[in-house]
Design a protein around this motif. Structure first.
Motif, PDB file in Angstrom:
ATOM      1  N   SER A  83       4.177  15.694 -11.636  1.00  0.00           N
ATOM      2  CA  SER A  83       4.828  14.825 -12.616  1.00  0.00           C
ATOM      3  C   SER A  83       5.527  15.635 -13.705  1.00  0.00           C
ATOM      4  O   SER A  83       6.367  15.121 -14.437  1.00  0.00           O
ATOM      5  CB  SER A  83       3.799  13.884 -13.251  1.00  0.00           C
ATOM      6  OG  SER A  83       2.854  14.625 -14.017  1.00  0.00           O
ATOM      7  N   MET A  84       5.189  16.927 -13.794  1.00  0.00           N
ATOM      8  CA  MET A  84       5.812  17.807 -14.786  1.00  0.00           C
ATOM      9  C   MET A  84       6.905  18.665 -14.164  1.00  0.00           C
ATOM     10  O   MET A  84       7.502  19.503 -14.839  1.00  0.00           O
ATOM     11  CB  MET A  84       4.735  18.699 -15.418  1.00  0.00           C
ATOM     12  CG  MET A  84       3.595  17.914 -16.041  1.00  0.00           C
ATOM     13  SD  MET A  84       2.294  18.958 -16.735  1.00  0.00           S
ATOM     14  CE  MET A  84       3.128  19.584 -18.196  1.00  0.00           C
ATOM     15  N   HIS A  85       7.150  18.492 -12.879  1.00  0.00           N
ATOM     16  CA  HIS A  85       8.162  19.264 -12.166  1.00  0.00           C
ATOM     17  C   HIS A  85       9.307  18.378 -11.697  1.00  0.00           C
ATOM     18  O   HIS A  85       9.115  17.199 -11.417  1.00  0.00           O
ATOM     19  CB  HIS A  85       7.561  19.932 -10.928  1.00  0.00           C
ATOM     20  CG  HIS A  85       6.680  21.092 -11.232  1.00  0.00           C
ATOM     21  ND1 HIS A  85       5.592  21.422 -10.442  1.00  0.00           N
ATOM     22  CD2 HIS A  85       6.696  22.006 -12.230  1.00  0.00           C
ATOM     23  CE1 HIS A  85       4.997  22.488 -10.939  1.00  0.00           C
ATOM     24  NE2 HIS A  85       5.639  22.852 -12.029  1.00  0.00           N
ATOM     25  N   THR A  86      10.478  18.968 -11.588  1.00  0.00           N
ATOM     26  CA  THR A  86      11.591  18.378 -10.851  1.00  0.00           C
ATOM     27  C   THR A  86      11.724  19.198  -9.575  1.00  0.00           C
ATOM     28  O   THR A  86      11.949  20.412  -9.635  1.00  0.00           O
ATOM     29  CB  THR A  86      12.895  18.436 -11.662  1.00  0.00           C
ATOM     30  OG1 THR A  86      12.738  17.674 -12.864  1.00  0.00           O
ATOM     31  CG2 THR A  86      14.060  17.878 -10.857  1.00  0.00           C
ATOM     32  N   LEU A 137       0.828  -1.198   0.000  1.00  0.00           N
ATOM     33  CA  LEU A 137       0.000   0.000   0.000  1.00  0.00           C
ATOM     34  C   LEU A 137       0.862   1.247   0.000  1.00  0.00           C
ATOM     35  O   LEU A 137       0.601   2.198  -0.737  1.00  0.00           O
ATOM     36  CB  LEU A 137      -0.926  -0.001   1.224  1.00  0.00           C
ATOM     37  CG  LEU A 137      -1.833   1.224   1.384  1.00  0.00           C
ATOM     38  CD1 LEU A 137      -2.757   1.325   0.174  1.00  0.00           C
ATOM     39  CD2 LEU A 137      -2.657   1.123   2.667  1.00  0.00           C
ATOM     40  N   SER A 138       1.946   1.234   0.814  1.00  0.00           N
ATOM     41  CA  SER A 138       2.792   2.423   0.884  1.00  0.00           C
ATOM     42  C   SER A 138       3.507   2.650  -0.435  1.00  0.00           C
ATOM     43  O   SER A 138       3.746   3.783  -0.827  1.00  0.00           O
ATOM     44  CB  SER A 138       3.816   2.297   2.019  1.00  0.00           C
ATOM     45  OG  SER A 138       4.767   1.288   1.743  1.00  0.00           O
ATOM     46  N   LYS A 163       3.714   6.440  -5.126  1.00  0.00           N
ATOM     47  CA  LYS A 163       3.637   6.762  -6.537  1.00  0.00           C
ATOM     48  C   LYS A 163       2.478   7.693  -6.858  1.00  0.00           C
ATOM     49  O   LYS A 163       2.529   8.426  -7.836  1.00  0.00           O
ATOM     50  CB  LYS A 163       3.494   5.476  -7.357  1.00  0.00           C
ATOM     51  CG  LYS A 163       4.730   4.582  -7.330  1.00  0.00           C
ATOM     52  CD  LYS A 163       4.483   3.341  -8.147  1.00  0.00           C
ATOM     53  CE  LYS A 163       5.690   2.423  -8.162  1.00  0.00           C
ATOM     54  NZ  LYS A 163       5.429   1.182  -8.929  1.00  0.00           N
ATOM     55  N   GLU A 164       1.441   7.679  -6.016  1.00  0.00           N
ATOM     56  CA  GLU A 164       0.193   8.317  -6.419  1.00  0.00           C
ATOM     57  C   GLU A 164      -0.245   9.493  -5.560  1.00  0.00           C
ATOM     58  O   GLU A 164      -1.234  10.141  -5.876  1.00  0.00           O
ATOM     59  CB  GLU A 164      -0.923   7.264  -6.424  1.00  0.00           C
ATOM     60  CG  GLU A 164      -0.669   6.140  -7.417  1.00  0.00           C
ATOM     61  CD  GLU A 164      -1.689   5.020  -7.274  1.00  0.00           C
ATOM     62  OE1 GLU A 164      -2.616   5.157  -6.458  1.00  0.00           O
ATOM     63  OE2 GLU A 164      -1.551   4.009  -7.979  1.00  0.00           O
ATOM     64  N   ASN A 165       0.452   9.790  -4.447  1.00  0.00           N
ATOM     65  CA  ASN A 165      -0.092  10.793  -3.543  1.00  0.00           C
ATOM     66  C   ASN A 165       0.355  12.220  -3.848  1.00  0.00           C
ATOM     67  O   ASN A 165      -0.031  13.145  -3.142  1.00  0.00           O
ATOM     68  CB  ASN A 165       0.229  10.448  -2.078  1.00  0.00           C
ATOM     69  CG  ASN A 165       1.722  10.484  -1.793  1.00  0.00           C
ATOM     70  OD1 ASN A 165       2.525  10.740  -2.676  1.00  0.00           O
ATOM     71  ND2 ASN A 165       2.083  10.219  -0.548  1.00  0.00           N
ATOM     72  N   ASN A 166       1.161  12.451  -4.866  1.00  0.00           N
ATOM     73  CA  ASN A 166       1.511  13.809  -5.264  1.00  0.00           C
ATOM     74  C   ASN A 166       0.464  14.373  -6.212  1.00  0.00           C
ATOM     75  O   ASN A 166      -0.144  13.629  -6.988  1.00  0.00           O
ATOM     76  CB  ASN A 166       2.878  13.838  -5.972  1.00  0.00           C
ATOM     77  CG  ASN A 166       4.020  13.702  -4.993  1.00  0.00           C
ATOM     78  OD1 ASN A 166       3.871  13.908  -3.800  1.00  0.00           O
ATOM     79  ND2 ASN A 166       5.179  13.344  -5.519  1.00  0.00           N
TER      80      ASN A 166
END
Length: 256
Positions: A39-42, A25-26, A31-34
């Protein structure tokens, strides 16, 4: 594949995940909690620790840049950090991940404040008037983090309109109106003030070359007043050390 073999693989994977202190789950959450835009930023979160001094001319006087500001040349190291998972408070430096060097530009107001505080410490004058903020900027800045090199917008000015460079360069402020963080506590003649600011930056080398974004710092700077010459203030030697909690957010510019 036999059912028993599948069971063994499943058990092995579960043990491996547990041994790493994780759960399935973690891993999914990580992978999904941002927010989707991330995903377009560093995004780089680090801490820089620097030291430097006000430049001097050939006569030993404090030197000024073409805009009339004192030039503070600095170098330092960049570290990744550890934070509390519940409060997000900084706990410790992690690993050294890079270096930073540059030149900050302070108005003479900053120098006069330091000189006035030194005089006050020695009973040679009253505590000087302290403004709410003293603005400052950077004439140059180069930061290396990992395998990437970043420079301030002023260092790549040929790629941008001059008005845009002026608007996007470091806008820093010493929040002197908050009062000193300390005065004579770190050393006999130290003065620490809160500092913050943001600048546009560009990736110039490494995996993030070509990306653009902003670097924002938030920290404190400790000036050593021991080298201030009260009888001839312009021949003072002002050194200092700083610690900046930095966030750099970059993106790949869109073709227009």
């Amino acid at each position: 594949m036999k059912l028993e073999t599948i069971k063994n693989i499943t058990i092995t994977a579960t043990v491996l995940v547990a041994g790493l202190g994780l759960s399935s789950l973690s891993i999914a959450d990580e992978k999904e909690n941002n927010p989707a835009i991330d995903s377009m930023h560093t995004i780089i979160i680090d801490k820089s620790v620097v030291a430097g001094s006000i430049a001097k001319d050939e006569n030993g006087n404090m030197a000024f840049d073409p805009t009339g500001k004192l030039m503070f040349n600095y170098t330092g190291k960049v570290y990744s950090v550890k934070t509390d998972g519940k409060t997000a408070e900084l706990k410790s430096l992690n690993k050294e991940v890079g270096t930073i060097e540059g030149q900050a530009a302070f108005p003479m107001d900053f120098g006069m404040l330091a000189i006035g505080v030194k005089a006050f410490m020695y009973g040679a004058g009253p505590m000087p008037a302290i403004p709410p903020v003293i603005e400052w900027t950077c004439n140059t800045c180069r930061m290396v983090v990992g395998k990437s090199v970043y420079q301030s917008i002023v260092d790549v000015s040929d790629n941008f309109d001059s008005a845009a460079v002026e608007a996007m360069k470091m806008k820093g402020r010493a929040f002197t109106g908050l009062g000193p963080v300390e005065l004579g506590q770190l050393s006999a003649e130290s003065m620490t003030v809160r500092m913050a600011g943001c600048s546009a930056v560009v990736g110039v080398e490494g995996p993030n070359a070509g990306k653009v974004g902003t670097l924002c710092l938030n920290g404190s700077f400790t000036f050593d007043l021991a080298g201030i010459n009260l009888s001839n203030p312009m021949q003072s030697t002002i050194t200092g050390t700083g610690t900046s909690n930095c966030i750099t957010v970059l993106h790949t510019p869109m073709a227009m």
